[in-house]
Structures are given as structure tokens and as C-alpha cells.
Design a protein around this motif. Sequence first.
Motif, PDB file in Angstrom:
ATOM      1  N   ALA A  27      32.096  26.553 -43.350  1.00  0.00           N
ATOM      2  CA  ALA A  27      32.264  26.032 -42.055  1.00  0.00           C
ATOM      3  C   ALA A  27      33.078  24.629 -42.152  1.00  0.00           C
ATOM      4  O   ALA A  27      33.940  24.948 -41.026  1.00  0.00           O
ATOM      5  CB  ALA A  27      30.759  25.887 -41.441  1.00  0.00           C
ATOM      6  N   ALA A  28      33.019  24.010 -42.868  1.00  0.00           N
ATOM      7  CA  ALA A  28      33.889  22.734 -43.107  1.00  0.00           C
ATOM      8  C   ALA A  28      35.343  23.044 -43.030  1.00  0.00           C
ATOM      9  O   ALA A  28      36.200  22.494 -42.316  1.00  0.00           O
ATOM     10  CB  ALA A  28      33.455  21.681 -44.086  1.00  0.00           C
ATOM     11  N   LEU A  29      35.687  24.135 -43.960  1.00  0.00           N
ATOM     12  CA  LEU A  29      37.030  24.443 -44.125  1.00  0.00           C
ATOM     13  C   LEU A  29      37.676  25.106 -42.972  1.00  0.00           C
ATOM     14  O   LEU A  29      38.684  25.208 -42.829  1.00  0.00           O
ATOM     15  CB  LEU A  29      37.031  25.463 -45.389  1.00  0.00           C
ATOM     16  CG  LEU A  29      37.024  25.108 -46.635  1.00  0.00           C
ATOM     17  CD1 LEU A  29      37.101  26.006 -47.956  1.00  0.00           C
ATOM     18  CD2 LEU A  29      38.365  24.221 -47.119  1.00  0.00           C
ATOM     19  N   GLU A  30      36.709  25.805 -41.996  1.00  0.00           N
ATOM     20  CA  GLU A  30      37.362  26.311 -40.737  1.00  0.00           C
ATOM     21  C   GLU A  30      37.961  25.310 -39.833  1.00  0.00           C
ATOM     22  O   GLU A  30      38.786  25.379 -39.003  1.00  0.00           O
ATOM     23  CB  GLU A  30      36.188  26.920 -40.030  1.00  0.00           C
ATOM     24  CG  GLU A  30      36.024  28.309 -40.887  1.00  0.00           C
ATOM     25  CD  GLU A  30      35.016  28.816 -40.054  1.00  0.00           C
ATOM     26  OE1 GLU A  30      34.609  28.752 -38.980  1.00  0.00           O
ATOM     27  OE2 GLU A  30      34.571  29.944 -40.795  1.00  0.00           O
ATOM     28  N   PHE A  64      35.858  18.345 -44.406  1.00  0.00           N
ATOM     29  CA  PHE A  64      35.716  19.086 -45.862  1.00  0.00           C
ATOM     30  C   PHE A  64      35.516  18.189 -46.958  1.00  0.00           C
ATOM     31  O   PHE A  64      34.256  18.209 -47.622  1.00  0.00           O
ATOM     32  CB  PHE A  64      36.908  19.964 -46.301  1.00  0.00           C
ATOM     33  CG  PHE A  64      36.469  20.626 -47.501  1.00  0.00           C
ATOM     34  CD1 PHE A  64      35.599  21.672 -47.623  1.00  0.00           C
ATOM     35  CD2 PHE A  64      37.109  20.377 -48.873  1.00  0.00           C
ATOM     36  CE1 PHE A  64      35.483  22.427 -48.822  1.00  0.00           C
ATOM     37  CE2 PHE A  64      37.035  20.756 -49.904  1.00  0.00           C
ATOM     38  CZ  PHE A  64      36.182  21.906 -50.093  1.00  0.00           C
ATOM     39  N   VAL A  65      36.092  17.069 -46.926  1.00  0.00           N
ATOM     40  CA  VAL A  65      35.972  15.928 -47.856  1.00  0.00           C
ATOM     41  C   VAL A  65      34.555  15.339 -47.677  1.00  0.00           C
ATOM     42  O   VAL A  65      33.523  15.308 -48.710  1.00  0.00           O
ATOM     43  CB  VAL A  65      36.737  14.781 -47.780  1.00  0.00           C
ATOM     44  CG1 VAL A  65      36.491  13.693 -48.598  1.00  0.00           C
ATOM     45  CG2 VAL A  65      38.283  15.215 -48.017  1.00  0.00           C
ATOM     46  N   ALA A  66      34.122  15.082 -46.409  1.00  0.00           N
ATOM     47  CA  ALA A  66      32.646  14.685 -46.069  1.00  0.00           C
ATOM     48  C   ALA A  66      31.621  15.577 -46.425  1.00  0.00           C
ATOM     49  O   ALA A  66      30.569  15.292 -47.033  1.00  0.00           O
ATOM     50  CB  ALA A  66      32.560  14.474 -44.713  1.00  0.00           C
ATOM     51  N   ALA A  67      32.008  16.942 -46.060  1.00  0.00           N
ATOM     52  CA  ALA A  67      30.917  17.983 -46.627  1.00  0.00           C
ATOM     53  C   ALA A  67      30.953  18.037 -47.980  1.00  0.00           C
ATOM     54  O   ALA A  67      29.660  18.239 -48.480  1.00  0.00           O
ATOM     55  CB  ALA A  67      31.506  19.543 -45.959  1.00  0.00           C
TER      56      ALA A  67
END
Length: 93
Positions: free
Chosen positions: A25-28, A35-38
Amino acid sequence: MTRFTPFDASEFLDSEDAIAAYLAAALEDPDPGLFVAALGDVAKARGMTEIAREAGLGRESLYKALTPGSKLRYETVRKVMDVLGVKLTVSSG
């Protein structure tokens, strides 16, 4: 008065499926900082010190690298993802 505690996603990343869905989901999102935070949340859920050690990184260096806005290198992403046992995949739209 209602008091709220800060949300910490790492508290809910308790399975391989949850981690995979969270990172996907973060990559979307077009914001790479998400994404870094995820990835940081996942590392925190698994134990930042252990992840850093297995990836051959210093704990403080890993914390800095996984901070949104950092200039995270692909090499670091790859090391962390290998330790976490997850991989990026590419598919056509």
C-alpha cells in the motif's frame, strides 16, 4: 476531555501478510517518503536493533535512513528488505 495517543503502525504489523500488505500500500503512493516511513514501521515492529545488526548497519544509521525525507539508498533498502524477508516486485499496469 478525550485524550488520544499517537498511532503507531508497528503495533499492528504482527504477521507476514500484514507487513506485505502495508508495504504494498505504501508503494502505491507517489510520495517516496511514505514507503520509507512504512519500511521504518516494519523494522520497528521486528526490532530495529536486530534488523540493523543483520543488515550490517549501525542502529542509529538505520533510524536516520528510515526517516521520511532521508536520501535512502537502494542498497540500504535492499539490505533491510532482505533481512525482513520481503521483496519488491514489478508488474504491468
